[in-house]
Design a protein around this motif. Structure first.
Motif, mmCIF file in Angstrom:
data_model
loop_
_atom_site.group_PDB
_atom_site.id
_atom_site.type_symbol
_atom_site.label_atom_id
_atom_site.label_comp_id
_atom_site.label_asym_id
_atom_site.label_seq_id
_atom_site.Cartn_x
_atom_site.Cartn_y
_atom_site.Cartn_z
ATOM 1 N N CYS A 1 0.774 -1.243 0.000
ATOM 2 C CA CYS A 1 0.000 0.000 0.000
ATOM 3 C C CYS A 1 0.807 1.297 0.000
ATOM 4 C CB CYS A 1 -0.936 0.008 1.202
ATOM 5 S SG CYS A 1 -1.963 -1.464 1.377
ATOM 6 N N ALA A 2 1.534 1.572 1.078
ATOM 7 C CA ALA A 2 2.166 2.881 1.244
ATOM 8 C C ALA A 2 3.135 3.233 0.115
ATOM 9 C CB ALA A 2 2.855 2.966 2.602
ATOM 10 N N PRO A 3 4.053 2.338 -0.266
ATOM 11 C CA PRO A 3 4.971 2.728 -1.341
ATOM 12 C C PRO A 3 4.272 2.977 -2.671
ATOM 13 C CG PRO A 3 5.263 0.415 -0.766
ATOM 14 C CD PRO A 3 4.402 1.010 0.292
ATOM 15 N N SER A 4 3.244 2.202 -2.965
ATOM 16 C CA SER A 4 2.488 2.434 -4.199
ATOM 17 C C SER A 4 1.855 3.816 -4.190
ATOM 18 C CB SER A 4 1.414 1.358 -4.362
ATOM 19 O OG SER A 4 0.619 1.609 -5.504
ATOM 20 N N ARG A 5 1.308 4.211 -3.054
ATOM 21 C CA ARG A 5 0.665 5.521 -2.927
ATOM 22 C C ARG A 5 1.693 6.649 -2.994
ATOM 23 N NH1 ARG A 5 -4.607 4.667 -0.795
ATOM 24 N NH2 ARG A 5 -4.944 2.415 -0.821
ATOM 25 N N ALA A 6 2.864 6.417 -2.388
ATOM 26 C CA ALA A 6 3.913 7.432 -2.457
ATOM 27 C C ALA A 6 4.370 7.637 -3.901
ATOM 28 C CB ALA A 6 5.092 7.027 -1.574
ATOM 29 N N CYS A 7 4.466 6.551 -4.653
ATOM 30 C CA CYS A 7 4.840 6.653 -6.067
ATOM 31 C C CYS A 7 3.763 7.380 -6.862
ATOM 32 C CB CYS A 7 5.077 5.266 -6.643
ATOM 33 S SG CYS A 7 6.497 4.384 -5.960
ATOM 34 N N LEU A 8 2.515 7.053 -6.621
ATOM 35 C CA LEU A 8 1.407 7.696 -7.321
ATOM 36 C C LEU A 8 1.399 9.192 -7.070
ATOM 37 C CD1 LEU A 8 -1.427 7.405 -8.832
ATOM 38 C CD2 LEU A 8 -2.400 7.359 -6.519
ATOM 39 N N MET A 9 1.505 9.589 -5.804
ATOM 40 C CA MET A 9 1.409 10.999 -5.450
ATOM 41 C C MET A 9 2.632 11.793 -5.915
ATOM 42 S SD MET A 9 -1.398 12.013 -3.888
ATOM 43 C CE MET A 9 -2.353 11.061 -5.085
ATOM 44 N N SER A 10 3.829 11.225 -5.764
ATOM 45 C CA SER A 10 5.061 11.953 -6.083
ATOM 46 C C SER A 10 5.448 11.862 -7.541
ATOM 47 C CB SER A 10 6.216 11.431 -5.226
ATOM 48 O OG SER A 10 6.570 10.108 -5.618
ATOM 49 N N GLY B 1 12.024 6.946 -0.688
ATOM 50 C CA GLY B 1 12.395 6.113 0.446
ATOM 51 C C GLY B 1 11.273 5.390 1.145
ATOM 52 N N VAL B 2 10.037 5.498 0.638
ATOM 53 C CA VAL B 2 8.919 4.712 1.191
ATOM 54 C C VAL B 2 8.913 3.389 0.439
ATOM 55 C CG1 VAL B 2 6.449 4.635 1.692
ATOM 56 C CG2 VAL B 2 7.650 6.837 1.656
ATOM 57 N N TYR B 3 9.620 2.411 1.005
ATOM 58 C CA TYR B 3 9.818 1.132 0.327
ATOM 59 C C TYR B 3 8.738 0.108 0.640
ATOM 60 C CZ TYR B 3 14.583 2.506 -1.024
ATOM 61 O OH TYR B 3 15.675 3.127 -1.575
ATOM 62 N N THR B 4 8.194 0.190 1.855
ATOM 63 C CA THR B 4 7.226 -0.805 2.294
ATOM 64 C C THR B 4 6.316 -0.173 3.339
ATOM 65 O OG1 THR B 4 6.967 -3.085 3.123
ATOM 66 C CG2 THR B 4 8.717 -1.741 4.129
ATOM 67 N N VAL B 5 5.473 -0.977 3.947
ATOM 68 C CA VAL B 5 4.582 -0.514 5.010
ATOM 69 C C VAL B 5 5.245 -0.801 6.353
ATOM 70 C CG1 VAL B 5 2.340 -0.820 6.116
ATOM 71 C CG2 VAL B 5 2.516 -0.897 3.614
ATOM 72 N N GLY B 6 5.542 0.246 7.106
ATOM 73 C CA GLY B 6 6.062 0.059 8.455
ATOM 74 C C GLY B 6 7.441 -0.581 8.497
ATOM 75 N N ASP B 7 7.548 -1.658 9.252
ATOM 76 C CA ASP B 7 8.814 -2.329 9.519
ATOM 77 C C ASP B 7 9.289 -3.104 8.287
ATOM 78 O OD1 ASP B 7 10.978 -3.644 10.568
ATOM 79 O OD2 ASP B 7 9.876 -4.723 12.122
ATOM 80 N N PRO B 8 10.501 -2.839 7.785
ATOM 81 C CA PRO B 8 10.994 -3.589 6.628
ATOM 82 C C PRO B 8 11.529 -4.973 6.986
ATOM 83 C CG PRO B 8 12.643 -2.011 7.315
ATOM 84 C CD PRO B 8 11.435 -1.775 8.188
ATOM 85 N N ALA B 9 11.656 -5.253 8.295
ATOM 86 C CA ALA B 9 12.197 -6.539 8.755
ATOM 87 C C ALA B 9 11.057 -7.406 9.273
ATOM 88 C CB ALA B 9 13.251 -6.319 9.830
ATOM 89 N N ARG B 10 10.233 -7.872 8.360
ATOM 90 C CA ARG B 10 9.072 -8.677 8.757
ATOM 91 C C ARG B 10 9.387 -10.160 8.620
ATOM 92 N NH1 ARG B 10 3.520 -6.426 6.901
ATOM 93 N NH2 ARG B 10 3.949 -4.263 6.409
#
Length: 466
Positions: free
Chosen positions: A73-82, A90-99
């Motif tokens: 979700c978040a990185p896709s939205r950051a790409c769309l908006m920016s 730098g918004v690569y994923t949602v929250g913690d990248p170490a899941r």
């Protein structure tokens, strides 16, 4: 203050006051959460019902090879908006990248940002500067509020990625007053969107209707759930609650389109319908695509996309050209006659040429994805992660995935093998070399974070799949 100065500098080149003319088209962008490539009727669902979206698709241009710029979700939205790929913001994923289980993560993932910095000039910033009234209705997920990113109206948008209180009022959402007990969130957001249209019928507007649906928790109106429980299951789709959520979302699209028609705005409004990433694996299927949300295989990133541009796009037209959601920013600017901001990189390409001539092609280019993070597996999966850190390039029909843990590569021909079942790295070493070189050059250009530090918690030789 810093944001004001940045915007002033970026737009100072336009000496004419940025006031939209009365005939400048409105824009409605339906951005649906976690809706899979096959989750609508016009893309072949045999169980979900989307008559309003299907009718819109018949009136529009459909893209069968449309992509989100990220698998969640978040990185896709950051790409769309920016309008920029993930390494730039730098918004690569949602929250913690170490899941996922730390014992199986070989690498320390790249650091992840959870907020789209105000220094990025969003599509709403640019439209606002040109005199548009901009509203974000629904999920934001890129920081505290869209009001710092060019929108004048925010309904229900905040940092969270799913509805805090679920889909029924009380919503527990500080940006959305509770409705009557039992009010359904998708219906309420539709009410708000329709009121925004009515209130701004005499000025150019940008409505970003970004439904929380069909993201988890899976909750729907009981009558709709019972309807689908009584319906024979399809071979592709069977989930009654998920189907009911899609039904409410489809009804929302229908109501917004009807409001535009009632306000006599239908012929002066551009409509875009798409999703932020692939569908939620436990509830749906993207077959014949491989994978689901959170994966860089086609099922995680290929999404439905339709565009209706009255007087330009041909009804029931279609394109197989690969496109990606960072293309929408430059496309909307060209559609509305607004210049691109100076000294601000846009990674996408305008699709206007395609929209005018569906048989045409874009200039040869590559599409990129960069996901230097881990995502935990869904329950019941055999593999340990939905994805490990990976970078991807698609060029023409060819797609290369390069995984950072061990450097292994996978090469697919997406036209001949849409299901990505045949890894062609051994039979096409020159193509692997060509795409890997292009991918590495791009990574350097955008300064992509490449995870390489070993994870001290990793334990090799552990055969458990927990």
């Amino acid at each position: 203050m810093r944001r004001f100065l940045v915007l002033a500098l970026l737009f100072c080149w336009n000496l004419t006051p940025a006031v939209a003319s009365t005939d400048r088209p409105n824009v409605v962008l339906f951005f649906i959460d976690d809706l899979g490539w096959r989750d609508v009727g016009f893309m072949g669902s045999d169980f979900f019902e989307t008559p309003h979206i299907d009718r819109l698709a018949q009136e529009s241009m459909r893209f069968s090879s449309a992509y989100s710029a990220a698998p969640n979700c978040a990185p896709s939205r950051a790409c769309l908006m920016s309008g920029q790929y993930t390494p730039r913001h730098g918004v690569y994923t949602v929250g913690d990248p170490a899941r996922g289980n730390h014992r199986y993560r070989k690498l320390v993932p790249a650091k992840n940002k959870t907020v789209l910095d105000d220094k990025f000039i969003t599509i709403a910033d640019t439209l606002s500067q040109a005199g548009y009234r901009c509203a974000s209705v629904g999920k934001w997920h890129l920081g505290k509020s869209p009001l710092s990113q060019g929108f004048q109206v925010n309904i229900a948008g905040n940092p969270t990625g799913s509805p805090r209180g679920g889909y029924f009022s009380p919503y527990k959402n500080p940006q959305l007053a509770d409705g009557r007990k039992g009010e359904y969130l998708t219906d309420r957001l539709t009410d708000e969107a329709c009121e925004f249209i009515k209130a701004n019928a005499n000025t150019p507007f940008f409505l970003y209707l970004t439904h929380y649906a069909v993201h988890t928790p899976l909750q729907a109106k009981q009558a709709d759930v019972e309807y689908f429980q009584s319906k024979p299951a399809g071979k592709l789709h069977q989930h009654a609650t998920y189907a009911a959520m899609i039904k409410s979302m489809d009804e929302s699209i229908g109501r917004v389109l009807e409001t535009l028609k009632a306000q006599q705005l239908e012929q002066n409004t551009i409509i875009i319908f798409t999703s932020d990433n692939g569908g939620y694996g436990p509830a749906t299927s993207m077959q014949p695509l491989r994978g689901s949300k959170g994966m860089l295989y086609e099922g995680g990133i290929r999404v439905p996309l339709v565009v209706k541009w009255p007087g330009v796009t041909k009804a029931n037209s279609a394109s197989e050209e690969p496109v990606i959601n960072v293309d929408l920013y430059p496309t909307l600017l060209e559609m509305t006659g607004i210049p691109q901001p100076e000294e601000y990189a846009l990674d996408g390409t305008s699709l206007v040429h395609l929209l005018k001539d569906p048989q045409s092609q874009l200039k040869t280019r590559s599409l990129f994805w960069h996901f230097p993070a881990y995502l935990q597996k869904y329950k019941g999966m055999q593999q340990r992660f939905r994805t490990t850190p990976v970078s991807v390039i698609r060029q023409g029909d060819w797609k290369l995935l390069e995984f950072f843990e061990d450097g292994h590569r996978e090469l697919y021909n997406t036209r001949l093998d849409i299901s990505e079942t045949m890894n062609l790295t051994d039979s096409h070493p020159e193509k692997v070399k060509e795409l890997a070189t292009a991918l590495h050059d791009w990574q350097k250009q955008v300064r992509a974070a490449i995870p390489s530090e070993p994870n001290p918690q990793y334990r090799s030789g552990n055969e458990s799949n927990d």
